[in-house]
Structures are given as structure tokens and as C-alpha cells.
Design a protein around this motif. Structure first.
Motif, mmCIF file in Angstrom:
data_model
loop_
_atom_site.group_PDB
_atom_site.id
_atom_site.type_symbol
_atom_site.label_atom_id
_atom_site.label_comp_id
_atom_site.label_asym_id
_atom_site.label_seq_id
_atom_site.Cartn_x
_atom_site.Cartn_y
_atom_site.Cartn_z
ATOM 1 N N ALA A 77 0.844 -1.203 0.000
ATOM 2 C CA ALA A 77 0.000 0.000 0.000
ATOM 3 C C ALA A 77 0.876 1.248 0.000
ATOM 4 O O ALA A 77 1.831 1.355 0.753
ATOM 5 C CB ALA A 77 -0.932 -0.003 1.210
ATOM 6 N N GLY A 78 0.524 2.162 -0.893
ATOM 7 C CA GLY A 78 1.271 3.415 -0.989
ATOM 8 C C GLY A 78 2.440 3.353 -1.951
ATOM 9 O O GLY A 78 3.078 4.368 -2.216
ATOM 10 N N THR A 81 1.322 1.382 -8.206
ATOM 11 C CA THR A 81 -0.057 1.812 -8.420
ATOM 12 C C THR A 81 -0.986 0.789 -7.791
ATOM 13 O O THR A 81 -0.632 -0.391 -7.658
ATOM 14 C CB THR A 81 -0.406 1.949 -9.915
ATOM 15 O OG1 THR A 81 -0.431 0.654 -10.509
ATOM 16 C CG2 THR A 81 0.580 2.856 -10.657
ATOM 17 N N VAL A 82 -2.155 1.234 -7.420
ATOM 18 C CA VAL A 82 -3.147 0.339 -6.824
ATOM 19 C C VAL A 82 -3.469 -0.785 -7.805
ATOM 20 O O VAL A 82 -3.497 -1.961 -7.440
ATOM 21 C CB VAL A 82 -4.423 1.113 -6.425
ATOM 22 C CG1 VAL A 82 -5.509 0.163 -5.938
ATOM 23 C CG2 VAL A 82 -4.102 2.171 -5.378
ATOM 24 N N ASN A 85 -0.542 -3.271 -8.102
ATOM 25 C CA ASN A 85 -0.411 -4.092 -6.900
ATOM 26 C C ASN A 85 -1.470 -5.186 -6.861
ATOM 27 O O ASN A 85 -1.187 -6.341 -6.546
ATOM 28 C CB ASN A 85 -0.506 -3.231 -5.639
ATOM 29 C CG ASN A 85 0.671 -2.300 -5.483
ATOM 30 O OD1 ASN A 85 1.723 -2.484 -6.064
ATOM 31 N ND2 ASN A 85 0.481 -1.264 -4.680
ATOM 32 N N TYR A 136 -6.079 -4.442 2.106
ATOM 33 C CA TYR A 136 -5.211 -3.637 1.239
ATOM 34 C C TYR A 136 -5.948 -2.387 0.748
ATOM 35 O O TYR A 136 -5.420 -1.273 0.800
ATOM 36 C CB TYR A 136 -4.716 -4.467 0.056
ATOM 37 C CG TYR A 136 -4.080 -3.630 -1.019
ATOM 38 C CD1 TYR A 136 -2.804 -3.100 -0.837
ATOM 39 C CD2 TYR A 136 -4.768 -3.321 -2.187
ATOM 40 C CE1 TYR A 136 -2.222 -2.287 -1.809
ATOM 41 C CE2 TYR A 136 -4.198 -2.522 -3.163
ATOM 42 C CZ TYR A 136 -2.931 -2.012 -2.970
ATOM 43 O OH TYR A 136 -2.358 -1.210 -3.921
ATOM 44 N N LEU A 137 -7.174 -2.563 0.265
ATOM 45 C CA LEU A 137 -7.941 -1.420 -0.242
ATOM 46 C C LEU A 137 -8.202 -0.394 0.861
ATOM 47 O O LEU A 137 -8.170 0.814 0.614
ATOM 48 C CB LEU A 137 -9.261 -1.903 -0.854
ATOM 49 C CG LEU A 137 -9.146 -2.687 -2.158
ATOM 50 C CD1 LEU A 137 -10.496 -3.279 -2.543
ATOM 51 C CD2 LEU A 137 -8.580 -1.828 -3.277
ATOM 52 N N GLU A 140 -5.113 1.608 1.223
ATOM 53 C CA GLU A 140 -4.974 2.570 0.123
ATOM 54 C C GLU A 140 -5.962 3.725 0.278
ATOM 55 O O GLU A 140 -5.625 4.883 0.013
ATOM 56 C CB GLU A 140 -5.176 1.880 -1.233
ATOM 57 C CG GLU A 140 -4.066 0.911 -1.601
ATOM 58 C CD GLU A 140 -2.728 1.573 -1.917
ATOM 59 O OE1 GLU A 140 -2.465 2.729 -1.511
ATOM 60 O OE2 GLU A 140 -1.914 0.904 -2.582
ATOM 61 N N ARG A 141 -7.162 3.438 0.758
ATOM 62 C CA ARG A 141 -8.146 4.502 1.006
ATOM 63 C C ARG A 141 -7.632 5.435 2.106
ATOM 64 O O ARG A 141 -7.739 6.658 1.996
ATOM 65 C CB ARG A 141 -9.491 3.881 1.392
ATOM 66 C CG ARG A 141 -10.609 4.916 1.531
ATOM 67 C CD ARG A 141 -11.918 4.293 1.891
ATOM 68 N NE ARG A 141 -11.785 3.600 3.164
ATOM 69 C CZ ARG A 141 -12.655 2.716 3.633
ATOM 70 N NH1 ARG A 141 -13.739 2.409 2.934
ATOM 71 N NH2 ARG A 141 -12.466 2.141 4.796
ATOM 72 N N ARG A 143 -4.650 6.137 2.718
ATOM 73 C CA ARG A 143 -3.550 6.934 2.161
ATOM 74 C C ARG A 143 -4.042 7.949 1.119
ATOM 75 O O ARG A 143 -3.252 8.670 0.542
ATOM 76 C CB ARG A 143 -2.518 6.012 1.514
ATOM 77 C CG ARG A 143 -1.640 5.296 2.517
ATOM 78 C CD ARG A 143 -0.743 4.277 1.817
ATOM 79 N NE ARG A 143 0.236 3.718 2.722
ATOM 80 C CZ ARG A 143 -0.036 2.846 3.689
ATOM 81 N NH1 ARG A 143 -1.270 2.443 3.880
ATOM 82 N NH2 ARG A 143 0.923 2.379 4.467
ATOM 83 N N ARG A 145 -5.390 7.197 -1.794
ATOM 84 C CA ARG A 145 -5.267 6.724 -3.182
ATOM 85 C C ARG A 145 -6.583 6.142 -3.707
ATOM 86 O O ARG A 145 -6.719 5.908 -4.902
ATOM 87 C CB ARG A 145 -4.128 5.722 -3.301
ATOM 88 C CG ARG A 145 -2.811 6.433 -3.041
ATOM 89 C CD ARG A 145 -1.539 5.656 -3.126
ATOM 90 N NE ARG A 145 -1.486 4.305 -3.550
ATOM 91 C CZ ARG A 145 -0.578 3.825 -4.407
ATOM 92 N NH1 ARG A 145 0.321 4.640 -4.945
ATOM 93 N NH2 ARG A 145 -0.541 2.564 -4.699
ATOM 94 N N ASP A 195 -3.302 7.884 -8.754
ATOM 95 C CA ASP A 195 -2.452 6.700 -8.776
ATOM 96 C C ASP A 195 -1.161 7.000 -9.509
ATOM 97 O O ASP A 195 -1.087 7.813 -10.367
ATOM 98 C CB ASP A 195 -3.196 5.550 -9.469
ATOM 99 C CG ASP A 195 -2.907 4.199 -8.839
ATOM 100 O OD1 ASP A 195 -2.254 4.150 -7.796
ATOM 101 O OD2 ASP A 195 -3.352 3.222 -9.420
#
Length: 195
Positions: A77-78, A81-82, A85, A136-137, A140-141, A143, A145, A195
Motif C-alpha cells: 500500500a502506498g 499503483t493500486v 499491486n 489492502y484497499l 490505500e483509502r 492513504r 489513493r 495513482d
């Protein structure tokens, strides 16, 4: 088989043999004899270490669930790109023995019943993979992204289900990485912040 082999070595040898049989011949051909023949050991070895064949299969599934790579995806994460990954994680998951394991769980009623003791809902392995993707999502949220309103608990099973369909034909040619990436980017199209 030599005496004095550590239990873990025997377990891994039998688990690896079961995976090879499952991938090569499918769930209908996965028997204790097929596993021990593939492992190059006497049939009694399996029954010395496991209560019965379904007990062996339940431990195999649990072992493979433990190897999903939850931490590796979360730690990505971070970075990158999402979409990249997730494409990498889903491809790794479904080009492993996961598709065959799902078939095995569906095929064997007693195995499914045993797994229900520790996994009361969903299909073991897919449920854990869904949780891994949701985690994981969420990261990312957090962060920024993914959009703040991204419903990770709907996106995760959508991604797992769509990937499973892409890889479902265990005898066919796996999908091209671009097909997996396209599915991921399409699924996330409305929620990617940047992203």
C-alpha cells in the motif's frame, strides 16, 4: 522413506504431492494413494500423521490459507499503483493452486464440513483472499489513493470473483496480465483518487 524424518518435512512432502496431483489430475483423482504415490512414500505414512484423508485435506487447505501473502499485499500500500499491486496479487493468488483448491473444497462434502468448523461462511481460501484485498484497499483509502467513499467491502469480493472467473479453467491458458489489469482498472475506475 527413511525413519527419523521430521514431522514437518513429511507434512510438506505430502502437501506438495497433493498439490501436484490436484493440479495435474483434478479433485476427482486426489486420493490418499495418489498422494503417497506422488510423494514416494508408503500409504501408511499419511495415516500416521493425519486422522484420515479429509483431515489431511483440511490441514492442507489451512496451510495454504496461511501462505496467502496477506502481509506482502498490505505492505505494498502506498507504493507502485493500486491497479498494478492488485493485478500482481490476484495473478499470484490464482496462478497458484488456489483455483484447484476451490474446486476441491466444492467437490468434497466432508472436507467442506470440516472447514466449516473454522470457516463458517464463504468458501475457505476465497474468503481469506477477499479479506486480504479488503485490508489492502482500506490501507490505500487511508492513504488517499482511493476515494473516501470507496466501498472496500464490495470492491474486494468483486475483484476476487472476477479474477476467479478469469482463471477458472485450470486446464486452459491463464489470462494475459493485461486482461487481469483491465479487469482491476475497470472495477476500480470510479474509486481511484489518484495513482
Amino acid at each position: 522413506m527413511p525413519t527419523g524424518v521430521h514431522l514437518r518435512d513429511v507434512r510438506e512432502q505430502l502437501f506438495d504431492a497433493a498439490e501436484r496431483v490436484l493440479l495435474r489430475d483434478g479433485p476427482s483423482e486426489l486420493t490418499s494413494r495418489a498422494v503417497t504415490t506422488e510423494a514416494g512414500c508408503a500409504k501408511g505414512v499419511l495415516h500416521r500423521h493425519f486422522p484420515d484423508f479429509d483431515g489431511f485435506l483440511a490441514e492442507l487447505v489451512e496451510d495454504r490459507i496461511a501462505r496467502l501473502g496477506h502481509t506482502a499485499l498490505r505492505e505494498s500500500a502506498g507504493t507502485g499503483t493500486v491497479a498494478d499491486n492488485l493485478t500482481e496479487a490476484l495473478t499470484s493468488l490464482f496462478t497458484s493452486v488456489a483455483v484447484a483448491m476451490v474446486s476441491l473444497i466444492t467437490f468434497r462434502d466432508e472436507l467442506r464440513a470440516r472447514l466449516r468448523r473454522t470457516h463458517p461462511t464463504g468458501v475457505p481460501l476465497l474468503t481469506e483472499a477477499t479479506a486480504m484485498v479488503a485490508d489492502y484497499l482500506t490501507a490505500e483509502r487511508d492513504r488517499g489513493r482511493l476515494k473516501e467513499n470507496a466501498d472496500v467491502h464490495t470492491l474486494a469480493p468483486t475483484l476476487i470473483g472476477a479474477a476467479h472467473l478469469l482463471f477458472a479453467d485450470r486446464k486452459g491458458t491463464p489470462p494475459e496480465p493485461e486482461a487481469v489489469h483491465r479487469m482491476v482498472t475497470t472495477t476500480l475506475a470510479g474509486v481511484l483518487a489518484r495513482d
